[in-house]
Design a protein around this motif. Structure first.
Motif, PDB file in Angstrom:
ATOM      1  N   GLY A 130      -8.403  -0.110 -27.923  1.00  0.00           N
ATOM      2  CA  GLY A 130      -7.980   1.283 -28.074  1.00  0.00           C
ATOM      3  C   GLY A 130      -6.504   1.381 -28.423  1.00  0.00           C
ATOM      4  N   VAL A 131      -5.963   2.605 -28.332  1.00  0.00           N
ATOM      5  CA  VAL A 131      -4.557   2.854 -28.671  1.00  0.00           C
ATOM      6  C   VAL A 131      -3.904   3.643 -27.543  1.00  0.00           C
ATOM      7  CG1 VAL A 131      -4.954   2.812 -31.158  1.00  0.00           C
ATOM      8  CG2 VAL A 131      -5.126   4.985 -29.916  1.00  0.00           C
ATOM      9  N   TYR A 132      -2.596   3.787 -27.642  1.00  0.00           N
ATOM     10  CA  TYR A 132      -1.822   4.577 -26.686  1.00  0.00           C
ATOM     11  C   TYR A 132      -1.258   5.803 -27.392  1.00  0.00           C
ATOM     12  CZ  TYR A 132       2.164   6.094 -23.875  1.00  0.00           C
ATOM     13  OH  TYR A 132       3.072   6.844 -23.170  1.00  0.00           O
ATOM     14  N   ARG A 133      -1.360   6.964 -26.757  1.00  0.00           N
ATOM     15  CA  ARG A 133      -0.789   8.204 -27.265  1.00  0.00           C
ATOM     16  C   ARG A 133      -0.109   8.927 -26.094  1.00  0.00           C
ATOM     17  NH1 ARG A 133      -1.342   6.146 -31.362  1.00  0.00           N
ATOM     18  NH2 ARG A 133      -2.670   6.684 -33.136  1.00  0.00           N
ATOM     19  N   SER A 279     -18.405  17.903 -25.024  1.00  0.00           N
ATOM     20  CA  SER A 279     -17.011  18.360 -25.047  1.00  0.00           C
ATOM     21  C   SER A 279     -16.162  17.675 -23.981  1.00  0.00           C
ATOM     22  CB  SER A 279     -16.942  19.879 -24.820  1.00  0.00           C
ATOM     23  OG  SER A 279     -17.519  20.577 -25.900  1.00  0.00           O
ATOM     24  N   LEU A 280     -16.817  17.113 -22.969  1.00  0.00           N
ATOM     25  CA  LEU A 280     -16.080  16.423 -21.903  1.00  0.00           C
ATOM     26  C   LEU A 280     -15.651  15.061 -22.424  1.00  0.00           C
ATOM     27  CD1 LEU A 280     -14.988  16.187 -19.071  1.00  0.00           C
ATOM     28  CD2 LEU A 280     -17.283  15.579 -18.268  1.00  0.00           C
ATOM     29  N   GLN A 281     -14.360  14.936 -22.726  1.00  0.00           N
ATOM     30  CA  GLN A 281     -13.875  13.733 -23.398  1.00  0.00           C
ATOM     31  C   GLN A 281     -12.715  13.036 -22.684  1.00  0.00           C
ATOM     32  OE1 GLN A 281     -12.999  14.543 -27.534  1.00  0.00           O
ATOM     33  NE2 GLN A 281     -14.841  15.786 -27.816  1.00  0.00           N
ATOM     34  N   LEU A 282     -12.183  13.651 -21.645  1.00  0.00           N
ATOM     35  CA  LEU A 282     -10.968  13.095 -21.031  1.00  0.00           C
ATOM     36  C   LEU A 282     -11.076  13.073 -19.511  1.00  0.00           C
ATOM     37  CD1 LEU A 282      -7.274  13.751 -21.879  1.00  0.00           C
ATOM     38  CD2 LEU A 282      -8.057  14.436 -19.611  1.00  0.00           C
ATOM     39  N   LYS A 313     -21.250   6.870 -18.580  1.00  0.00           N
ATOM     40  CA  LYS A 313     -22.659   6.540 -18.341  1.00  0.00           C
ATOM     41  C   LYS A 313     -23.507   7.781 -18.084  1.00  0.00           C
ATOM     42  CE  LYS A 313     -22.572   2.050 -18.683  1.00  0.00           C
ATOM     43  NZ  LYS A 313     -23.353   1.354 -19.754  1.00  0.00           N
ATOM     44  N   LEU A 314     -22.840   8.866 -17.618  1.00  0.00           N
ATOM     45  CA  LEU A 314     -23.565  10.113 -17.386  1.00  0.00           C
ATOM     46  C   LEU A 314     -23.841  10.872 -18.684  1.00  0.00           C
ATOM     47  CD1 LEU A 314     -21.792  11.537 -14.186  1.00  0.00           C
ATOM     48  CD2 LEU A 314     -24.123  10.651 -14.356  1.00  0.00           C
ATOM     49  N   GLY A 315     -23.277  10.394 -19.782  1.00  0.00           N
ATOM     50  CA  GLY A 315     -23.531  11.028 -21.071  1.00  0.00           C
ATOM     51  C   GLY A 315     -22.370  11.815 -21.630  1.00  0.00           C
ATOM     52  N   ALA A 316     -21.244  11.859 -20.890  1.00  0.00           N
ATOM     53  CA  ALA A 316     -20.063  12.546 -21.413  1.00  0.00           C
ATOM     54  C   ALA A 316     -19.496  11.758 -22.597  1.00  0.00           C
ATOM     55  CB  ALA A 316     -19.007  12.702 -20.327  1.00  0.00           C
ATOM     56  N   ASN A 317     -18.926  12.480 -23.534  1.00  0.00           N
ATOM     57  CA  ASN A 317     -18.394  11.869 -24.750  1.00  0.00           C
ATOM     58  C   ASN A 317     -16.956  11.399 -24.511  1.00  0.00           C
ATOM     59  OD1 ASN A 317     -18.097  11.117 -27.444  1.00  0.00           O
ATOM     60  ND2 ASN A 317     -17.562  13.183 -28.103  1.00  0.00           N
ATOM     61  N   MET A 318     -16.782  10.434 -23.587  1.00  0.00           N
ATOM     62  CA  MET A 318     -15.458  10.061 -23.113  1.00  0.00           C
ATOM     63  C   MET A 318     -14.656   9.314 -24.183  1.00  0.00           C
ATOM     64  SD  MET A 318     -15.484  11.477 -20.219  1.00  0.00           S
ATOM     65  CE  MET A 318     -13.969  10.883 -19.502  1.00  0.00           C
ATOM     66  N   LYS A 319     -13.408   9.805 -24.392  1.00  0.00           N
ATOM     67  CA  LYS A 319     -12.527   9.206 -25.397  1.00  0.00           C
ATOM     68  C   LYS A 319     -11.111   8.949 -24.889  1.00  0.00           C
ATOM     69  CE  LYS A 319     -14.763  11.446 -29.384  1.00  0.00           C
ATOM     70  NZ  LYS A 319     -14.523  12.366 -30.546  1.00  0.00           N
ATOM     71  N   TYR A 320     -10.704   9.679 -23.841  1.00  0.00           N
ATOM     72  CA  TYR A 320      -9.315   9.614 -23.407  1.00  0.00           C
ATOM     73  C   TYR A 320      -9.223   9.373 -21.905  1.00  0.00           C
ATOM     74  CZ  TYR A 320      -8.829  12.304 -27.780  1.00  0.00           C
ATOM     75  OH  TYR A 320      -8.907  12.757 -29.084  1.00  0.00           O
ATOM     76  N   LEU A 321      -8.253   8.561 -21.517  1.00  0.00           N
ATOM     77  CA  LEU A 321      -7.932   8.384 -20.101  1.00  0.00           C
ATOM     78  C   LEU A 321      -6.444   8.673 -19.930  1.00  0.00           C
ATOM     79  CD1 LEU A 321      -8.492   7.639 -17.207  1.00  0.00           C
ATOM     80  CD2 LEU A 321      -8.283   5.218 -17.802  1.00  0.00           C
ATOM     81  N   VAL A 366     -18.539   0.018 -22.040  1.00  0.00           N
ATOM     82  CA  VAL A 366     -18.108   1.360 -22.431  1.00  0.00           C
ATOM     83  C   VAL A 366     -16.950   1.214 -23.408  1.00  0.00           C
ATOM     84  CG1 VAL A 366     -16.996   3.473 -21.608  1.00  0.00           C
ATOM     85  CG2 VAL A 366     -18.871   2.449 -20.288  1.00  0.00           C
ATOM     86  N   PRO A 367     -16.959   1.954 -24.521  1.00  0.00           N
ATOM     87  CA  PRO A 367     -15.832   1.868 -25.465  1.00  0.00           C
ATOM     88  C   PRO A 367     -14.506   2.185 -24.780  1.00  0.00           C
ATOM     89  CG  PRO A 367     -17.670   3.060 -26.440  1.00  0.00           C
ATOM     90  CD  PRO A 367     -18.029   2.867 -24.995  1.00  0.00           C
ATOM     91  N   ALA A 368     -13.482   1.436 -25.113  1.00  0.00           N
ATOM     92  CA  ALA A 368     -12.165   1.629 -24.498  1.00  0.00           C
ATOM     93  C   ALA A 368     -11.566   2.960 -24.934  1.00  0.00           C
ATOM     94  CB  ALA A 368     -11.236   0.485 -24.885  1.00  0.00           C
ATOM     95  N   PRO A 369     -10.968   3.697 -24.013  1.00  0.00           N
ATOM     96  CA  PRO A 369     -10.411   5.009 -24.360  1.00  0.00           C
ATOM     97  C   PRO A 369      -9.021   4.913 -24.983  1.00  0.00           C
ATOM     98  CG  PRO A 369     -10.057   4.570 -22.040  1.00  0.00           C
ATOM     99  CD  PRO A 369     -10.862   3.407 -22.567  1.00  0.00           C
ATOM    100  N   THR A 370      -8.621   6.006 -25.596  1.00  0.00           N
ATOM    101  CA  THR A 370      -7.211   6.187 -25.943  1.00  0.00           C
ATOM    102  C   THR A 370      -6.459   6.427 -24.648  1.00  0.00           C
ATOM    103  OG1 THR A 370      -7.648   7.101 -28.143  1.00  0.00           O
ATOM    104  CG2 THR A 370      -5.563   7.705 -27.096  1.00  0.00           C
ATOM    105  N   LEU A 371      -5.428   5.652 -24.411  1.00  0.00           N
ATOM    106  CA  LEU A 371      -4.660   5.764 -23.174  1.00  0.00           C
ATOM    107  C   LEU A 371      -3.540   6.784 -23.352  1.00  0.00           C
ATOM    108  CD1 LEU A 371      -4.409   1.974 -22.280  1.00  0.00           C
ATOM    109  CD2 LEU A 371      -5.918   3.679 -21.238  1.00  0.00           C
ATOM    110  N   ILE A 372      -3.380   7.621 -22.351  1.00  0.00           N
ATOM    111  CA  ILE A 372      -2.354   8.665 -22.364  1.00  0.00           C
ATOM    112  C   ILE A 372      -1.532   8.547 -21.088  1.00  0.00           C
ATOM    113  CG2 ILE A 372      -1.927  11.161 -22.475  1.00  0.00           C
ATOM    114  CD1 ILE A 372      -4.828  11.445 -23.541  1.00  0.00           C
ATOM    115  N   SER A 373      -0.224   8.695 -21.211  1.00  0.00           N
ATOM    116  CA  SER A 373       0.613   8.849 -20.016  1.00  0.00           C
ATOM    117  C   SER A 373       1.485  10.075 -20.195  1.00  0.00           C
ATOM    118  CB  SER A 373       1.486   7.613 -19.768  1.00  0.00           C
ATOM    119  OG  SER A 373       2.540   7.530 -20.703  1.00  0.00           O
TER     120      SER A 373
END
Length: 669
Positions: A130-133, A279-282, A313-321, A366-373
């Motif tokens: 993934g990437v960092y933003r 819509s739940l992505q983060l 795993k619950l089906g959310a379209n997770m992309k960001y942490l 699980v696909p690695a998320p875009t990391l945010i701080s």
């Protein structure tokens, strides 16, 4: 009675007998106790570096040059530096009065680049897919010029903004125009907030609405239906992992913001029922500001990573942490888990986040998320320096005892004999004797057996004993408990041209430590110990806690003032929160602010933001300056008619009054 100077008498002139039975000590020429000239000459800038710990908290931006002046290297190791004392003198010549807040734009740029470089290095090291933003939390410093600079410097890294309120959302939407940058929408929300954030998607902005209260779920669902816009949503989790230090109590199950695990499941179910689970992505969490220990960060990342993969795993379209804020600043330079420091560096922080998230995602496929701080303190603190001047001092009485005649009161003779007898062998006993005799002198005065003049001489003798004992104590490796606070008792008060409540509210509110030191004369030994008192008429308007090698010290080493010369102090690392949280206590307003940027020929002043005038601060509390002037004019007219004031005096009064209204709220030197 024969009297001789001893090692403990360093700094005193020779004792001289004026007449039989009458002894007088000649005061030093400058009226102060000083160390011997040879000792002063041995002082070096290296000793100042160690004393003020500037290498610990200041690198790579602040140091001391051969002239004993603080220097600023805004581009760190990329070259170029400024003499802070000379810069202040130059700005004063431009009619910019103190206190003066100097923002170094290049430092802000360097902090952004360092943070992104650390995450880039961690991504490469661990082969993270993934990437960092990063995003900057606007609440740390909402001033327009700073936010605009941050967005500009962050463009190469797609650096975004975080809004914690509706006004901050408006700032972020209008300022952030970087393609691909994130706009994180936190804080309490109403219908208008949520609709505005959703409509920002139509502008091409990646606005993510973070659900922090369960009630917000249905508000998002209803707004989506009204607008026909599919939102991008996140949830903020209340972790059981807690931070450390001042803000540890703001996290955990009883945290102000966030959803518990059962509430997160309920929110996901409600979104699913509304057809918006995609819509739940983060996932967002925050375990407090200024996290001093890396272990607390590791624990939080581990827990959050597991929540993230479970949501996927619950089906959310997770992309960001979003790991929130907490990246600490080493205010005291100790590099420990002390609350005003940190036991890790920026690279350690990035490494642990990247490694832990990658491991959790790989284990669960699980696909690695875009990391945010949301690092605000670590980005904004260093770029701001507050410089203020000392207006005067209040000293304890001089260290020279008063002259005594032949037939003095017994209590005075006892105090004088105590003073004479002080040595490195008996100073502790002598200290207790001096205290006892002083208390007896006060008791005798209260019962009418000691005159006011004799009481004054008794107190001068007591302080002379304390001065002499203090010199001995400073040479000791071990100090008795009852003498550890002697420096506090003997401390001078330095009156400074600033308001703690306006410029450094956290020092008053939560005992926050900031590095404070002189910006010049650092090739001279600071022979005074002092606390700082501000301009406000408030006993809390003071600073009496300063960074130290191991903990906190109650006094700061300072120089004696020189007649006709300014003495400048500066507070460093206060660029986050202080500038926006200040209050108008006693109606001291915002300081003059300048933005400085390095150039090949030196520096340029990018922006000047003039500090508040008295008219402006009076307007904040609903006073109209014209009405005030008219009131004074009417009073002078009435006084003229009654012959209580001359026409010249009336004119001067009105002119002074009007001049004050247009002036800076702080004192001019």
């Amino acid at each position: 009675m024969g009297l001789e100077t001893t090692t403990a008498d360093a700094g005193f002139e020779q004792l001289s007998t004026k007449s039989p039975g009458s002894v007088e000590i000649a005061p030093p020429a400058n009226g102060h106790r000083e160390l011997l000239a040879g000792t002063r000459k041995s002082w070096t800038i290296e000793k100042s570096e160690e004393l003020y710990r500037i290498r610990g908290w200041g690198e790579p931006y602040f140091s001391i040059n051969a002239r004993g002046h603080v220097t600023v290297s805004p581009k760190a190791d990329r070259g170029g530096s400024l003499d802070l004392y000379e810069l202040v003198e130059s700005l004063r010549q431009r009619n910019l009065g103190l206190p003066l807040l100097i923002r170094f734009s290049d430092i802000l740029q360097d902090r952004i680049e360092r943070l992104n470089a650390c995450f880039a290095k961690a991504v490469a090291r661990y082969n993270y897919p993934g990437v960092y933003r990063g995003v900057f939390p606007v609440k740390c410093n909402q001033h327009r010029h700073l936010v605009e600079e941050l967005v500009r410097f962050g463009q190469p890294h797609q650096f975004g903004l975080e809004a914690g309120s509706k006004p901050e959302l408006l700032i972020a939407m209008a300022t952030l125009k970087t393609p691909g940058a994130l706009l994180i929408c936190n804080g309490y929300k109403d219908r208008e907030y949520i609709e505005t954030a959703m409509l920002a998607l139509r502008l091409g902005q990646t606005a993510i609405i973070v659900l922090e209260q369960l009630e917000e779920v249905q508000m998002v669902i209803e707004a989506s239906r009204r607008l026909g816009i599919e939102p991008v949503v996140g949830v903020r989790a209340k972790l059981t992992s807690k931070g450390m230090g001042q803000w540890a109590g703001t996290t955990g199950d009883r945290a102000k913001f966030g959803l518990t695990i059962p509430e997160i499941i309920q929110a996901a179910d409600e979104l699913k029922d509304a057809g918006l689970l995609r819509s739940l992505q983060l996932l967002h969490f925050h375990i407090g500001s200024q996290i001093s220990s890396i272990s607390a960060i590791k624990d939080a990342i581990r827990e959050a990573s597991q929540i993230y993969v479970e949501l996927a795993k619950l089906g959310a379209n997770m992309k960001y942490l979003d790991v929130g804020g907490g990246l600490a600043v080493d205010y005291d330079g100790s590099k420990t888990n002390f609350y005003a420091s940190k036991n890790y560096n920026m690279q350690n922080y990035a490494n642990d986040i990247v490694a832990e998230v990658k491991e959790a995602c790989e284990e669960r496929s699980v696909p690695a998320p875009t990391l945010i701080s949301e690092s605000g303190r670590a980005l904004a603190s260093h770029q701001s320096v507050l410089v203020f001047d000392v207006l005067g001092t209040s000293e304890v009485p001089a260290g020279t005892p008063p002259p005594l005649g032949e037939k003095e009161h017994l209590i005075l003779r006892n105090l004088y004999e105590t003073y004479q007898s002080i040595t490195a062998d008996n100073y502790q006993e002598a200290y207790h004797d001096a205290i006892q005799f002083k208390e007896e002198a006060i008791s005798l005065f209260n019962f009418g057996y000691l005159s006011l003049r004799d009481r004054a001489r008794a107190e001068r003798l007591y302080w002379a004993c304390c001065h002499k004992i203090q010199e001995i104590v400073r040479q000791q490796e071990f100090v008795h408990d009852d003498l550890k606070y002697l420096d506090d008792i003997m401390a001078s008060i330095y009156y400074v041209n600033m308001s703690v409540f306006q410029s450094a509210p956290d020092t008053w509110a939560i005992d926050q430590l900031f590095p404070i030191m002189p910006i010049h004369r650092l090739d001279e030994e600071p022979t005074r110990r002092g606390t700082l008192a501000d301009l406000t008429c408030d006993s809390d308007g003071k600073i009496d806690k300063f960074i130290d090698k191991s903990d906190v010290k109650p006094v700061l080493e300072l120089h004696p003032l020189k007649q006709g010369e300014p003495y400048y102090l500066a507070m460093f690392l206060a660029g986050a929160y202080q500038e926006i949280m200040g209050s108008l206590h006693n109606l001291f307003g915002n300081e003059n602010v300048v933005h400085i940027q390095l150039t090949p020929k030196g520096y340029q002043i990018e922006q000047v933001v003039k500090g508040d005038t008295m008219t402006e601060v009076l307007g904040y509390v609903q006073y109209d300056s014209e009405d005030l002037v008219e009131s004074i004019r009417k009073q002078t007219e009435h006084a003229l008619q009654e012959g209580r004031i001359s026409i010249q005096e009336a004119q001067r009064l009105v002119q002074n009054y009007e001049r004050c209204l247009s002036s800076y709220t702080y004192l001019s030197s």
